[in-house]
Write an enzyme that holds these catalytic residues in place. Structure first.
Site, PDB file in Angstrom:
ATOM      1  N   HIS A 204       0.791  -1.236   0.000  1.00 21.59           N
ATOM      2  CA  HIS A 204       0.000   0.000   0.000  1.00 21.59           C
ATOM      3  C   HIS A 204       0.824   1.288   0.000  1.00 21.59           C
ATOM      4  O   HIS A 204       0.281   2.364  -0.175  1.00 21.59           O
ATOM      5  CB  HIS A 204      -0.952   0.024   1.207  1.00 21.59           C
ATOM      6  CG  HIS A 204      -0.262   0.383   2.486  1.00 21.59           C
ATOM      7  ND1 HIS A 204       0.464  -0.512   3.210  1.00 21.59           N
ATOM      8  CD2 HIS A 204      -0.173   1.557   3.148  1.00 21.59           C
ATOM      9  CE1 HIS A 204       0.967   0.076   4.282  1.00 21.59           C
ATOM     10  NE2 HIS A 204       0.602   1.338   4.266  1.00 21.59           N
TER      11      HIS A 204
HETATM   12  C1  UD1 Z   1      -2.128   5.701   5.635  1.00 16.00           C
HETATM   13  C2  UD1 Z   1      -0.823   6.215   6.256  1.00 16.00           C
HETATM   14  C3  UD1 Z   1       0.210   5.089   6.235  1.00 16.00           C
HETATM   15  C4  UD1 Z   1      -0.333   3.840   6.902  1.00 16.00           C
HETATM   16  C5  UD1 Z   1      -1.639   3.446   6.219  1.00 16.00           C
HETATM   17  C6  UD1 Z   1      -2.263   2.221   6.834  1.00 16.00           C
HETATM   18  C7  UD1 Z   1      -0.366   8.613   5.906  1.00 16.00           C
HETATM   19  C8  UD1 Z   1       0.474   9.584   5.189  1.00 16.00           C
HETATM   20  N1  UD1 Z   1      -0.268   7.321   5.487  1.00 16.00           N
HETATM   21  O1  UD1 Z   1      -1.871   5.403   4.271  1.00 16.00           O
HETATM   22  O2  UD1 Z   1       1.361   5.513   6.935  1.00 16.00           O
HETATM   23  O3  UD1 Z   1       0.606   2.799   6.759  1.00 16.00           O
HETATM   24  O4  UD1 Z   1      -2.556   4.545   6.336  1.00 16.00           O
HETATM   25  O5  UD1 Z   1      -3.277   1.733   6.018  1.00 16.00           O
HETATM   26  O6  UD1 Z   1      -1.075   8.975   6.809  1.00 16.00           O
HETATM   27  N2  UD1 Z   1      -9.095   4.972   0.976  1.00 16.00           N
HETATM   28  C9  UD1 Z   1     -10.360   4.461   0.867  1.00 16.00           C
HETATM   29  N3  UD1 Z   1     -11.037   4.129   2.000  1.00 16.00           N
HETATM   30  C10 UD1 Z   1     -10.483   4.282   3.245  1.00 16.00           C
HETATM   31  C11 UD1 Z   1      -9.199   4.818   3.356  1.00 16.00           C
HETATM   32  C12 UD1 Z   1      -8.509   5.160   2.215  1.00 16.00           C
HETATM   33  O7  UD1 Z   1     -10.891   4.296  -0.231  1.00 16.00           O
HETATM   34  O8  UD1 Z   1     -11.143   3.925   4.243  1.00 16.00           O
HETATM   35  C13 UD1 Z   1      -8.352   5.297  -0.263  1.00 16.00           C
HETATM   36  C14 UD1 Z   1      -8.580   6.702  -0.741  1.00 16.00           C
HETATM   37  O9  UD1 Z   1      -8.614   6.692  -2.126  1.00 16.00           O
HETATM   38  C15 UD1 Z   1      -7.346   7.424  -0.291  1.00 16.00           C
HETATM   39  C16 UD1 Z   1      -6.282   6.328  -0.369  1.00 16.00           C
HETATM   40  O10 UD1 Z   1      -6.965   5.128  -0.035  1.00 16.00           O
HETATM   41  O11 UD1 Z   1      -7.044   8.516  -1.074  1.00 16.00           O
HETATM   42  C17 UD1 Z   1      -5.143   6.526   0.588  1.00 16.00           C
HETATM   43  O12 UD1 Z   1      -5.620   6.706   1.925  1.00 16.00           O
HETATM   44  P1  UD1 Z   1      -4.800   7.597   2.977  1.00 16.00           P
HETATM   45  O13 UD1 Z   1      -5.464   7.556   4.298  1.00 16.00           O
HETATM   46  O14 UD1 Z   1      -4.533   8.922   2.405  1.00 16.00           O
HETATM   47  O15 UD1 Z   1      -3.411   6.875   3.082  1.00 16.00           O
HETATM   48  P2  UD1 Z   1      -3.052   5.332   3.203  1.00 16.00           P
HETATM   49  O16 UD1 Z   1      -2.475   4.929   1.907  1.00 16.00           O
HETATM   50  O17 UD1 Z   1      -4.172   4.503   3.746  1.00 16.00           O
END
Ligand code: UD1
Length: 356
Positions: A204
């Site tokens: 991820h």
């Molecule tokens: C975040 C943390 C990372 C951690 C990870 C655990 C930061 C910078 N990164 O990364 O350190 O290891 O969480 O999972 O804070 N999305 C969904 N549904 C959700 C959550 C996310 O669809 O419930 C999608 C969205 O398109 C979003 C993307 O995933 O833009 C990334 O989510 P985000 O929370 O920004 O970062 P993670 O990659 O999950």
């Protein structure tokens, strides 16, 4: 009773807050604030149910966005909650945008911050997580580190006061739930797989997902492994695969993001784990499963020194040879690298002796 606000927002933070919340509530009033960074039921609510976490007092519903927009939205809303609740301290976990926002909003209001999982460093400032943890460490009052190495990292940056080695809070959770996972999870039956007859993989990190060639190369290596690869798919990775129109071979079985107990059970039963997650590297170690970390570096260097974790930036021959040696690796000594699973109690003891 003094009041502490706990800030959570992303999946690993729900796991870390589980054991600390129970211990904290014996001595403090805890106000649980969910930023809403993770919002899908499989990424959030499921963990509250499985870990019996109290429902958040606030869910800020911040959701997804660019780093600046997401962190800024959290800062604004957290400040409002802090002003209203007037906590005596704030607890933040790890290295996500929720961690940084929780700490920054608090110190600006002169509320002291406790950082759980302090002192971790990848020494790669291109990672958003590295910036989040660096900044959070430098503005925190209490630094709860998992190991001697993380304490040394802080010392190199001039942070020596209130640094406490308390072990890894994720080990508290693993010890509490691994037996339950083994007994209650039906994931092996559901997926029709046998112990040691598959690999478990998670991907991820932006550095792996946001580069089409890199993601494709990783999936190619998974296809070349001698056993099936079970891949619980993070929404970020899913989105990128759709964007890139990337398809995977039959050797890779994509499943929905797994809950905590299913994930523990898959780790318990897999031949090796392949991951770019921080938490999974440690969980695999605690459960006695060899790990291959698909990154340039790791913060959890002790697992590598112990021989149980191999870091490779996607090199196919290294991955295949380590995967093959899985049985040999399992015979290596298995010392307690990050404490003995008593972090929550240690943290609460320290906080309660200092916050009256
Ligand atoms: C975040 C943390 C990372 C951690 C990870 C655990 C930061 C910078 N990164 O990364 O350190 O290891 O969480 O999972 O804070 N999305 C969904 N549904 C959700 C959550 C996310 O669809 O419930 C999608 C969205 O398109 C979003 C993307 O995933 O833009 C990334 O989510 P985000 O929370 O920004 O970062 P993670 O990659 O999950």
């Amino acid at each position: 009773m003094s009041k502490i606000c706990t800030i959570i927002g992303a999946r690993p933070q729900f796991i870390k807050a589980g054991p600390l919340s129970v211990a904290l509530r014996e001595k403090f009033v805890e106000i649980m604030i969910h930023t809403g960074q993770h919002y899908d039921s499989g990424m959030s609510q499921r963990f509250f149910d499985e870990l019996h976490l109290p429902e958040p007092d606030y869910n800020l519903g911040v959701g997804s966005g660019s780093h600046g927009a997401q962190t800024a939205a959290m800062l604004k809303l957290l400040e409002e909650v802090y002003v209203k609740e007037k906590p005596d301290a704030v607890i933040v976990y790890g290295d996500t945008n929720s961690t940084l926002a929780g700490a920054l909003a608090a110190v600006k209001l002169h509320i002291p911050v406790a950082h759980v999982e302090a002192g971790l460093r990848s020494f790669n400032r291109e990672m958003p997580e590295e910036i989040n943890r660096l900044l959070t460490d430098h503005i925190s009052r209490w630094l709860f580190t998992p190991s001697e190495t993380s304490k040394k990292n802080l010392k190199l940056e001039g942070i020596t006061d209130n640094v406490h080695i308390v072990g890894d809070i994720m080990l508290d959770s693993v010890l509490k739930y691994s037996e339950k996972a083994e007994k209650n999870s039906s994931i092996m039956l559901d997926l029709d797989i046998e112990k040691n007859e598959f690999y478990l993989a998670t991907i991820h990190r932006a550095e792996n997902t946001d580069d089409k060639i890199r993601l494709k190369t990783i999936f190619q290596v998974f296809s070349d492994l001698d056993k099936k690869v079970i891949l619980p798919l993070h929404p970020r990775t899913k989105n990128r695969m759709e964007e890139y129109s990337l398809k995977v071979s039959d050797n890779i079985k994509i499943i929905e993001p797994a809950g905590y107990l299913d994930m523990l059970h898959l780790m318990q039963c897999s031949k090796s784990v392949l991951t770019d997650s921080g938490g999974i590297q440690k969980e695999a170690y605690y459960l006695g499963t060899p790990c291959i970390t698909l990154r340039k570096e790791t913060e959890w260097t002790e697992t590598v020194d112990a021989g149980w974790n191999t870091v490779t930036n996607g090199d196919k021959s290294i991955i295949l040879s380590v995967a093959e040696r899985s049985d040999e690796i399992r015979l290596l000594p298995h010392p307690d690298l990050y404490g003995n699973g008593n972090s929550a109690a240690e943290i609460v003891n320290i906080l309660s002796s200092e916050i009256s």
